[in-house]
Design a protein around this motif. Structure first.
Motif, PDB file in Angstrom:
ATOM      1  N   SER A  69       0.777  -1.205  -0.146  1.00  0.00           N
ATOM      2  CA  SER A  69       0.073   0.051  -0.093  1.00  0.00           C
ATOM      3  C   SER A  69       0.630   1.243   0.088  1.00  0.00           C
ATOM      4  CB  SER A  69      -0.984  -0.079   1.266  1.00  0.00           C
ATOM      5  OG  SER A  69      -0.912   1.020   2.072  1.00  0.00           O
ATOM      6  N   HIS A 123       0.511   3.281   2.204  1.00  0.00           N
ATOM      7  CA  HIS A 123       0.546   3.892   3.563  1.00  0.00           C
ATOM      8  C   HIS A 123       1.838   2.993   4.031  1.00  0.00           C
ATOM      9  CE1 HIS A 123      -2.828   6.526   3.527  1.00  0.00           C
ATOM     10  NE2 HIS A 123      -3.440   5.463   3.256  1.00  0.00           N
ATOM     11  N   GLN A 149      -8.362  -8.631  -6.516  1.00  0.00           N
ATOM     12  CA  GLN A 149      -9.058  -8.009  -5.700  1.00  0.00           C
ATOM     13  C   GLN A 149      -7.903  -7.074  -4.662  1.00  0.00           C
ATOM     14  OE1 GLN A 149     -12.743  -9.188  -4.135  1.00  0.00           O
ATOM     15  NE2 GLN A 149     -12.167  -7.997  -1.977  1.00  0.00           N
ATOM     16  N   LYS A 150      -7.124  -7.893  -4.187  1.00  0.00           N
ATOM     17  CA  LYS A 150      -6.320  -7.269  -3.137  1.00  0.00           C
ATOM     18  C   LYS A 150      -5.271  -6.447  -4.002  1.00  0.00           C
ATOM     19  CE  LYS A 150      -2.203  -9.537  -0.717  1.00  0.00           C
ATOM     20  NZ  LYS A 150      -1.522  -9.907  -1.965  1.00  0.00           N
ATOM     21  N   ASP A 170     -12.474   7.067  10.605  1.00  0.00           N
ATOM     22  CA  ASP A 170     -11.165   6.749  10.020  1.00  0.00           C
ATOM     23  C   ASP A 170     -11.180   6.843   8.717  1.00  0.00           C
ATOM     24  OD1 ASP A 170      -8.828   5.648   9.077  1.00  0.00           O
ATOM     25  OD2 ASP A 170      -8.866   3.974  10.549  1.00  0.00           O
ATOM     26  N   LYS A 193      -8.705   6.704   6.499  1.00  0.00           N
ATOM     27  CA  LYS A 193      -7.950   5.712   5.700  1.00  0.00           C
ATOM     28  C   LYS A 193      -8.839   4.585   5.341  1.00  0.00           C
ATOM     29  CE  LYS A 193      -3.176   6.441   6.909  1.00  0.00           C
ATOM     30  NZ  LYS A 193      -2.727   6.962   8.271  1.00  0.00           N
ATOM     31  N   GLU A 194      -9.507   4.379   6.421  1.00  0.00           N
ATOM     32  CA  GLU A 194     -10.567   2.876   6.111  1.00  0.00           C
ATOM     33  C   GLU A 194     -11.646   3.320   5.015  1.00  0.00           C
ATOM     34  OE1 GLU A 194     -11.673   1.153   9.957  1.00  0.00           O
ATOM     35  OE2 GLU A 194     -12.710  -0.472   8.733  1.00  0.00           O
ATOM     36  N   PHE A 242     -10.081   2.983   1.570  1.00  0.00           N
ATOM     37  CA  PHE A 242      -9.650   1.932   1.505  1.00  0.00           C
ATOM     38  C   PHE A 242     -10.894   0.847   0.986  1.00  0.00           C
ATOM     39  CE2 PHE A 242      -9.206  -2.735   2.233  1.00  0.00           C
ATOM     40  CZ  PHE A 242      -8.101  -3.026   1.467  1.00  0.00           C
ATOM     41  N   GLU A 243     -11.902   1.021   1.581  1.00  0.00           N
ATOM     42  CA  GLU A 243     -13.087   0.365   1.372  1.00  0.00           C
ATOM     43  C   GLU A 243     -13.865   0.835  -0.054  1.00  0.00           C
ATOM     44  OE1 GLU A 243     -14.587  -0.918   5.878  1.00  0.00           O
ATOM     45  OE2 GLU A 243     -15.707   0.785   4.860  1.00  0.00           O
ATOM     46  N   LEU A 298     -11.570  -0.786  -2.385  1.00  0.00           N
ATOM     47  CA  LEU A 298     -11.944  -2.101  -2.634  1.00  0.00           C
ATOM     48  C   LEU A 298     -13.293  -2.297  -3.441  1.00  0.00           C
ATOM     49  CD1 LEU A 298     -11.105  -4.913  -1.400  1.00  0.00           C
ATOM     50  CD2 LEU A 298     -12.640  -4.317   0.391  1.00  0.00           C
ATOM     51  N   GLU A 337      -3.094   2.382  13.788  1.00  0.00           N
ATOM     52  CA  GLU A 337      -2.279   2.435  12.862  1.00  0.00           C
ATOM     53  C   GLU A 337      -0.796   2.403  13.459  1.00  0.00           C
ATOM     54  OE1 GLU A 337      -2.541   2.943   9.640  1.00  0.00           O
ATOM     55  OE2 GLU A 337      -4.737   3.366   9.857  1.00  0.00           O
ATOM     56  N   LYS A 395      -3.444  -1.176  11.321  1.00  0.00           N
ATOM     57  CA  LYS A 395      -4.793  -1.227  10.738  1.00  0.00           C
ATOM     58  C   LYS A 395      -4.366  -0.842   9.192  1.00  0.00           C
ATOM     59  CE  LYS A 395      -9.127   0.998  10.950  1.00  0.00           C
ATOM     60  NZ  LYS A 395     -10.140   1.943  11.810  1.00  0.00           N
ATOM     61  N   SER A 396      -3.594   0.043   8.684  1.00  0.00           N
ATOM     62  CA  SER A 396      -3.624  -0.109   7.311  1.00  0.00           C
ATOM     63  C   SER A 396      -2.697  -1.419   6.718  1.00  0.00           C
ATOM     64  CB  SER A 396      -2.374   1.316   7.200  1.00  0.00           C
ATOM     65  OG  SER A 396      -3.115   2.355   7.019  1.00  0.00           O
ATOM     66  N   LEU A 445      -5.644  -3.740   6.540  1.00  0.00           N
ATOM     67  CA  LEU A 445      -6.626  -3.186   5.117  1.00  0.00           C
ATOM     68  C   LEU A 445      -5.970  -3.799   3.928  1.00  0.00           C
ATOM     69  CD1 LEU A 445      -7.743   0.147   6.596  1.00  0.00           C
ATOM     70  CD2 LEU A 445      -9.261  -1.633   6.128  1.00  0.00           C
ATOM     71  N   SER A 446      -4.513  -3.415   3.694  1.00  0.00           N
ATOM     72  CA  SER A 446      -4.024  -3.551   2.498  1.00  0.00           C
ATOM     73  C   SER A 446      -3.783  -5.065   2.221  1.00  0.00           C
ATOM     74  CB  SER A 446      -2.574  -3.062   2.506  1.00  0.00           C
ATOM     75  OG  SER A 446      -1.725  -3.652   3.176  1.00  0.00           O
ATOM     76  N   ALA A 500     -11.210  -6.000   5.471  1.00  0.00           N
ATOM     77  CA  ALA A 500     -11.922  -4.892   5.374  1.00  0.00           C
ATOM     78  C   ALA A 500     -13.424  -5.386   5.887  1.00  0.00           C
ATOM     79  CB  ALA A 500     -12.003  -4.248   4.119  1.00  0.00           C
ATOM     80  N   VAL A 539      -6.733 -15.182  -0.358  1.00  0.00           N
ATOM     81  CA  VAL A 539      -5.247 -14.985   0.099  1.00  0.00           C
ATOM     82  C   VAL A 539      -5.003 -15.576   1.366  1.00  0.00           C
ATOM     83  CG1 VAL A 539      -3.631 -12.958   0.509  1.00  0.00           C
ATOM     84  CG2 VAL A 539      -5.364 -12.600  -1.143  1.00  0.00           C
TER      85      VAL A 539
END
Lengths: 688, 75
Positions: free
Chosen positions: A62, A64, A95-96, A241, A243-244, A247-248, A251, B21, B24-25, B28-29, B33, B57
């Motif tokens: 990522s 981040h 997907q990832k 959040d 970032k979340e 991210f979603e 996704l 964090e 968390k990131s 998520l990556s 999620a 995965v």
């Protein structure tokens, strides 16, 4: 010729290095990213009148960043010089992978995607419509298989076309978010990055971007808008959040696009089946130990054969060269200093090659991640990570390849702690010292147990020290452990050999220079000053007739030189310090010479005590009569823990660039060895 | 319930990521999620380390990290 600089980006395990190795007619250059010990591979080749230059960036999950390698990639994508991004994606994990692709697409640079490992995907019934993908995202894409070598040439055609047209991605998020991106973007004035990209990264709390823009004059005006926009998004999504949320968002985008362009393949089940056995809760550990046993048998038994051969080759080179040089210091320096020093470098190559072949094989097949999984529970207790097992066990063979094996640890703290305790795993070269002392001072029935205790004791102390280092020096939260277990894959011979070649080159270049210089220095210290002694003895030798007498005199001369050498002087200075350990200057000198190579401890003692190193029975007798029991124990303990040989130390220095750690590493094992020996000697005296 | 409470072969839908964090990131990556389905494929004998399937995965997590993921167990 126009050069196109291409940043090669992708998540770990997507086959980026396979791709690089499969390009025909390419030249490769391996270096480091500036300031860090992260490997940087660059490949150059020509296609259709363009010179293509691929820069392989470390695998990243990522933007981040989490690991230092991911930081390197982000840093390069932000500040590096490149014309185009080539994003490698594993077709089996769309997907990832795509969720990361959208992040890179935000950079608004010309971009191409390679759907790699497409052969596996299509075999299981999967399909990707790259034309439709292009229509939806404006990113040209190509299905490729680096392994089966298809699609690569088409890929480079698309790369060139994308470059010619300066074709940039068009990825849009949901309406609410796009509206706020636009509101923030309007407030951004001059900036070397794309404004939309900056707006997106600011909205998702990217601290690196924040640091770059918060000094800009227009930032004051931007800030209220940014905060307002963030609040609007938070309210809309009912989530704090950002970032979340982003991210979603990505996704969801991935899912949407996949459903339109891809026919999903059947599940891969082979890996799961293999894993049922290889990481079985009960069987996993014994299987892993067996694999390790095989690896070390190969490394240190197979590797030992060429070692003897190399030693004899260098001996004969010495002899051969010796015939042509006139007697004197120069000749001595070359045949006793320079050639053995180079020999010492080459000597470790067979070990390194075999061990690395094994490690590469484990990495490429995907077993390495499983080994880390199996061992993690045990090593965690000592503040170490599962992967640390391999370098640590390699340490029992030889510390030089072990330090290099520590590269498999990605986290710098984990890696450093592991490297700091590798020396406590007694290497093969220390065995003769233990054998000499143990057989001289212990009853035959307990000798085996004592040897076992030495090896296990060293390892246990090492693990405890690791725990202490983790608590004292690397305070704070323990490192989280989140690791992908990649699918099992057949290794590719070309890639294996190629990696081996790179490792060999770096070893010869970096550690080689250190090792050769250090070996020379130790030779110098133990053979000078000598002029008067040589003069005196050459006269004596010239006077006697009998060959036997001559040899005896030569032996005596060697002893005199060593007794009078700089190293002996240092030993004598050290004598008061090692007095509490019952060690005399002779043992000090032997231990000091052990810094050159642990094998020399025994031969030095043989010279100093007047024994002949080829007659071990006699040497054992002499040692038994000259040393007190406490001194033998002290010496064993010092050998277990003090600094390894210069070859090993050089490798450590080559791997760890920070001076603080180099100095710490040079001092602490010796202090530790001293006090451990002192404790043991005091205890023996107390109880006897 | 938390992910580390699931047994081998059981699955659930992620409802919340509690981690801070930078963990968390990272999670998520890797694909952890909300709304995604996770399945415990394996764990070590002492339940120290888990092998989790998330969208095809395989990811290895320690107990500490698995504890940070809230799931609703599927029956």
């Amino acid at each position: 010729m126009v050069e196109i600089k291409i940043a090669l980006v992708g998540q770990p395990n997507v086959g980026k290095s396979h791709l690089i190795n499969s390009i025909s007619g390419a030249t490769l250059h391996v270096g480091n990213f500036s300031g860090v010990t992260v490997e940087k591979k660059e490949v150059e080749f020509e296609r259709d009148g363009y010179r293509l230059k691929l820069i392989d960036l470390p695998g990243t999950y990522s933007l981040h960043p989490y690991t230092p390698e991911e930081r390197v990639t982000k840093e390069f994508l932000l500040n590096g010089e490149y014309d185009l991004i080539l994003n490698v994606v594993d077709s089996n994990q769309l997907q990832k992978n795509l969720t990361f692709s959208w992040q890179i697409a935000d950079l608004n640079k010309p971009m191409v995607i390679a759907f790699n490992m497409y052969d596996e995907y299509s075999k299981r019934g999967g399909e990707i419509d790259t034309e439709k993908f292009f229509k939806l995202t404006n990113i040209r894409a190509q299905n490729v298989s680096a392994k089966e070598n298809f699609g690569l040439e088409e890929l480079f055609k698309k790369v060139i076309k994308t470059y010619q047209e300066q074709n940039k991605p068009r990825i849009y998020y949901s309406e609410i978010i796009e509206e706020e991106i636009e509101n923030v973007r309007e407030k951004i004035k001059d900036c070397r990055f794309d404004k939309r990209f900056v707006a997106i990264r600011l909205l998702e709390d990217d601290e690196d971007i924040y640091k770059i823009v918060h000094e800009k004059p227009w930032f004051v005006e931007l800030l209220p808008q940014l905060n307002e926009s963030k609040q609007i998004i938070k309210n809309e999504y009912d989530e704090d959040d950002l970032k979340e949320i982003f991210f979603e968002e990505r996704l969801a985008l991935s899912k949407g696009i996949i459903s339109q362009v891809a026919k999903i393949a059947k599940r891969e089940t082979l890996s799961e089946k293999i894993d049922k056995i290889l990481i079985h809760p009960v069987l996993g550990l014994p299987i892993f130990l067996f694999v390790m046993w095989l690896l070390f048998q190969a490394t240190f038994n197979l590797g030992a054969a060429p070692m003897d051969y190399i030693a004899s080759v260098f001996d004969s080179i010495s002899n051969f060269v010796g015939k042509f040089l006139p007697d004197g210091i120069l000749k001595d320096a070359i045949i006793n200093g320079v050639i053995p020093a180079i020999g010492a470098v080459v000597m470790f190559l067979p070990n390194i090659l075999i061990l690395f072949l094994g490690i590469n094989l484990m990495e490429q097949t995907g077993y390495m991640a499983r080994a880390a999984y199996v061992m993690d529970g045990i090593l965690k207790r000592f503040g170490l990570q599962g992967r640390a097992f391999i370098p640590l066990v390699s340490g029992f063979g030889c510390s030089v390849p072990a330090y290099m094996a520590a590269r498999t640890l990605k986290n710098p703290k984990d890696r450093l702690i592991t490297m700091l305790i590798i020396g406590f795993m007694s290497c093969g070269a220390r065995l003769p010292i233990y054998v000499l002392l143990v057989s001289a001072f212990f009853a035959p029935e307990v000798q085996g147990n004592v040897m076992f205790a030495i090896y296990i004791g060293g390892a246990l102390v090492g693990l405890i020290v690791a725990k202490i280092l983790r608590i004292v020096l690397f305070k704070g939260e323990p490192e989280p452990f989140v690791m992908e277990l990649p699918k099992y894959r057949f290794p590719k011979i070309k890639a294996l050999l190629f990696d081996l070649w790179i490792k060999t080159k770096t070893y010869l270049k970096k550690a080689g220079v250190f090792i050769a210089l250090a070996s020379l220095a130790v030779w110098f210290l133990s053979s000078f000053p000598r002029e008067n002694i040589v003069k005196e003895y050459s006269l004596k030798i010239a006077h006697v007739k009998s060959e036997v007498k001559k040899e005896e005199l030569k032996e005596e001369m060697r002893k005199k030189i060593l007794e009078n050498s700089y190293i002996a002087r240092i030993g004598k200075i050290m004598e008061p310090i090692t007095k509490p350990l019952d060690l005399s200057w002779r043992e000090d000198v032997a231990l000091l010479s052990g810094l050159a190579a642990k094998e020399t401890v025994v031969s030095t003692m043989a010279v100093l005590y007047g024994g002949n190193s080829s007659n071990s029975k006699k040497l054992i007798e002499i040692i038994r009569n000259s040393l007190p029991f406490t001194a033998a124990v002290a010496m064993i303990i010092v050998v277990m823990f003090y600094s390894p040989c210069v070859a090993a130390m050089s490798t450590f220095y080559a791997e760890v660039p920070q001076w603080v750690w180099r100095i710490f590493y040079t001092i602490y094992p010796n202090v530790f060895a001293y006090f451990a020996a002192l404790l043991a000697v005091s205890l023996i005296k107390l109880f006897s | 319930m938390r992910l580390n409470k699931l047994n081998i072969g059981e699955s659930g839908i992620i409802t919340k990521i509690h981690a801070k964090e930078p963990l968390k990131s990272k999670l998520l990556s890797m694909g952890f999620a909300r709304g995604e389905r996770v399945k415990v494929l394996k764990h070590t004998l002492a339940k120290n380390t888990f092998d989790i399937d998330i969208n095809g995965v395989n990811v290895a997590l320690r107990d500490e990290e698995a504890r940070e993921i809230e799931v609703m167990k599927e029956s």
